[in-house]
Design an enzyme around this catalytic site. Structure first.
Site, short mmCIF file in Angstrom:
data_model
loop_
_atom_site.label_atom_id
_atom_site.label_comp_id
_atom_site.label_asym_id
_atom_site.label_seq_id
_atom_site.Cartn_x
_atom_site.Cartn_y
_atom_site.Cartn_z
CD GLU B 63 -2.08 -2.89 1.53
OE1 GLU B 63 -0.59 -2.34 2.25
OE2 GLU B 63 -2.21 -3.24 0.75
CD GLN B 85 -7.35 -6.83 -2.29
OE1 GLN B 85 -7.03 -7.34 -1.47
NE2 GLN B 85 -7.35 -6.87 -3.38
CG PHE B 89 -5.96 -4.21 4.07
CD1 PHE B 89 -6.19 -4.69 4.62
CD2 PHE B 89 -6.78 -5.23 2.75
CE1 PHE B 89 -6.24 -5.92 6.08
CE2 PHE B 89 -6.94 -6.09 2.85
CZ PHE B 89 -7.24 -6.99 4.67
CG HIS B 132 -11.59 -8.10 5.12
ND1 HIS B 132 -10.66 -7.98 6.35
CD2 HIS B 132 -11.03 -8.14 4.54
CE1 HIS B 132 -9.86 -8.84 5.87
NE2 HIS B 132 -9.91 -8.20 4.18
#
Lengths: 378, 327
Positions: B63, B85, B89, B132
């Site tokens: 990243e 993503q 992240f 997430h």
């Protein structure tokens, strides 16, 4: 437990510490690069090294006299920097760390602009988009971050078709400077990954000056650092960074190979930071006098001067170089002392490229507040 | 005549990115798995096939490397659009975003623009594993030099992504991933609002509900329930988190006198806290009650089986509405 550092074979070196021309076996493939160097080039290399050493000492004095917040001296690293800077072609882009003062000067940056950053009157110092500054980008103070910017820039050169045509006179390349401490930063590894992935027209120029402030390179790596580059698939060599000719020859060849489409390359220049990391540092707490003295025997300027004298250079070169350096220092001192703090509204300028309500509101507020503090309004 | 099409936000973003790629050859998409796969959420589906692997790049899995090289590309005149993503992240790129990307224009004295967009699917409601489902927008709103926006509808997503790409400043573009698939009307002909304008999503007179991203649909749901109980709630969609367009917020607060700010993010030092403080400063004499916040809790985003309790829903919003009206 002891740290094991696998010894590299003899690095690329043309000039022995005493100035005799004695290429090492590793230097042979780069020998032809010296053919195009004239006496005028040699003189320029010498003058640049002498100038920046004097500049370095003047700037350190200015800091000691309270005229600058900080200064990172480059004494001892002149050979690595001057040789590589002259190897770059005008169309190349250069991403420095924060100790490459002479590289900037060679590319056209006014040394006072470098000191303006250290004096605390600006966060930048010069305009890399102005052609007069020779595509020398701004200093980056977070270690290793600039390696990714350089790789991205080189990706752009590639995407533009500005490199890889096979014409060394016009094809572009990028060179990025960083140090032994920076090699432990994740960004450097990521830059190597992206460079290898895209096969960028780029040279990674690592100055291994042996110390990351107080931590020796043996704590950063158990293998010679040029093997880092090799591990990412880049042709990589170790050079004697205190030999200006080695720095010139290898950088010149690697940049030309990169620019014509052969992909990125990696150079580890073995050198030594003779002074402090910055003026806030005290190297006597972590280094020995013996070590410093030993590196002093390999000084890049003394070495090159001996070489030039043996070649029959006239005494006037050495005296005029010293005189010019003195003049440079006087000029730098006078103009640095004249650098004033910027007007406060500039703090709110250029935070964004486009209109931003908070910048306007806060600038207006501070202007009114400051005005309310003047004599008339009390 | 405007061309109106019904499509989900995911397709609207895809269409917006396609339009941006077609309009300017300097626009590049960069990210992990965005090529043949079309991204894990399929936002870039088909774009690599259409524009080629140079314009739509599958990057190495790094990243900081994505954002750091995007900065170099922007210095070269490109307009990179990076996909991170998942929300959780983005932190490996934090230095490159807040210390490098955000400050380049300032350090260059305005001679260099940084037209970089960082797309971040964010927020909960998808039952995913840790890292997430987070809402990290406040970190970036706190940083000078960045612009931060979040669309709540397919129409806004279609236009705001194009406007973000046209911006000469770096834009953090937070996409409410739980809203990727519900359909909505998209006006393909013209944009009604600028990138940084807030929007009254439903008019009302008794209480103002403010939110962004996925929370807007929760607020509209709460307003509908409240209407059944005789309470007229106005819903304001922030759209832009930095800068915040306070005009419509202040107008609404002065009209209703009662304000609830809702967000998925944790409450401490949050965007909702900033709005509450600003409304208290600027609309103090119009307020009948303190500005109330409804937020995620100041815990890590919990295991997915508990997310229903963590994320503010219409009931939690209505509870705050009741408290505001009780003053």
């Amino acid at each position: 437990m002891t740290l094991h550092t696998e010894q590299a074979p003899e690095p690329v070196r043309f000039l022995s510490a005493d100035g005799t021309f004695a290429p090492t076996p590793a230097a042979e493939p780069f020998l032809a690069r010296l053919d195009s160097l004239t006496d005028a080039h040699h003189e320029r290399f010498y003058r640049d090294m002498v100038s920046v050493r004097a500049f370095d000492r003047e700037a350190t004095n200015l800091q000691r006299q309270g005229e600058m917040a900080l200064f990172p001296p480059s004494e001892g690293q002149e050979g690595a920097q001057v040789g590589s800077a002259h190897a770059a072609r005008p169309q190349d882009h250069i991403f420095p760390s924060y100790r490459e003062h002479v590289v900037g000067m060679i590319r056209g940056v006014d040394p006072v602009n470098i000191l303006s950053l250290m004096r605390g009157v600006t966060l930048g110092g010069w305009d890399p988009t102005d052609p007069k500054n020779g595509n020398f980008h701004l200093y980056t103070l977070v270690l290793g971050s600039q390696t990714l910017h350089a790789t991205g820039y080189a990706m752009g050169q590639l995407f533009d078709g500005a490199s890889g045509t096979g014409n060394v006179e016009t094809d572009e390349a990028t060179i990025v400077y960083f140090g032994d401490g920076s090699t432990s930063e994740g960004d450097v590894s990521e830059a190597l990954v992206f460079a290898a992935s895209h096969q960028t027209p780029q040279v990674f120029f690592l100055q291994n000056n042996q110390w990351a402030i107080s931590v020796p390179v043996s704590v950063q790596s158990r293998t010679p650092l040029y093997l880092r580059g090799a591990g990412f698939g880049l042709p990589s060599v170790q050079i004697d960074g205190n030999d200006v000719l080695a720095s010139y020859a290898v950088t010149s060849q690697f940049l030309d190979e990169a620019r014509v489409g052969q992909g990125p390359r990696f150079i580890e220049a073995m050198t030594y930071r003779m002074g402090a990391h910055t003026t806030s540092d005290d190297p006597t707490k972590y280094r020995t006098n013996e070590e410093r003295a030993e590196w002093g025997q390999r000084d890049p300027i003394v070495r090159f001067e001996a070489y030039l004298r043996a070649r029959g250079a006239s005494e006037s070169l050495f005296t005029s170089a010293a005189e010019d350096a003195k003049d440079l220092c006087a000029d730098v001192r006078a103009r640095t002392l004249a650098l004033e703090a910027p007007d406060f509204p500039t703090m709110f300028e250029h935070v964004y490229s486009e209109e931003h309500p908070r910048m306007r509101e806060q600038s207006d507020w501070l202007t009114r507040y400051e005005a309310s503090m003047t004599e008339d309004n009390r | 005549m405007s061309e109106i099409v019904n499509m989900p936000m995911a397709k609207a973003l895809n269409a917006g990115l396609r339009a941006a790629l077609a309009a300017d050859e300097k626009v590049l998409l960069m990210g992990e798995d965005i090529g043949p796969l079309g991204g894990v959420f399929r936002i870039t589906e088909g774009l690599q096939a259409e524009f080629g692997p140079r314009r739509v790049q599958d990057t190495p899995l790094a990243e900081s490397g994505i954002v750091g090289t995007a900065i170099g590309l922007a210095m070269r005149g490109y307009r990179p659009v990076c996909e991170i993503q998942f929300d959780g992240f983005i932190y490996p790129a934090f230095d490159q975003i807040v210390s490098q990307l955000a400050k380049q224009t300032n350090r260059h004295g305005g001679t260099l623009s940084m037209p970089v967009v960082i797309r971040v699917p964010y927020g909960g409601h998808i039952g995913a594993v840790e890292h997430h489902q987070e809402s990290p927008e406040a970190y970036f709103a706190h940083t000078a030099g960045l612009r931060v926006v979040s669309p709540s509808t397919p129409n806004d997503a279609y236009w705001m992504i194009q406007e973000a790409i046209q911006s000469n400043d770096p834009v953090l573009f937070f996409e409410p991933k739980s809203r990727y698939w519900p359909k909505g009307e998209v006006n393909l002909t013209e944009s009604q609002l600028g990138l940084h304008q807030s929007r009254v999503a439903r008019e009302g007179t008794d209480v103002t509900l403010i939110g962004h991203g996925a929370m807007v649909s929760t607020l509209l749901q709460a307003a509908e329930v409240a209407a059944g109980e005789g309470i007229s709630a106005e819903v304001v969609d922030l759209r832009s988190i930095s800068p915040i367009d306070y005009g419509p917020l202040l107008d609404s607060a002065r009209k209703t006198g009662r304000v609830v700010v809702a967000q998925e993010a944790p409450e401490n030092a949050s965007v909702g806290s900033e709005i509450a403080a600003t409304l208290a400063e600027k609309a103090f004499y119009s307020l009948e009650a303190p500005v109330l916040r409804v937020s995620g809790f100041d815990t890590p985003f919990p295991a997915a089986k508990l997310e229903g309790l963590y994320l503010p829903d219409a009931d939690r919003v209505l509870d705050a509405v009741d408290r505001a009206l009780a003053y």
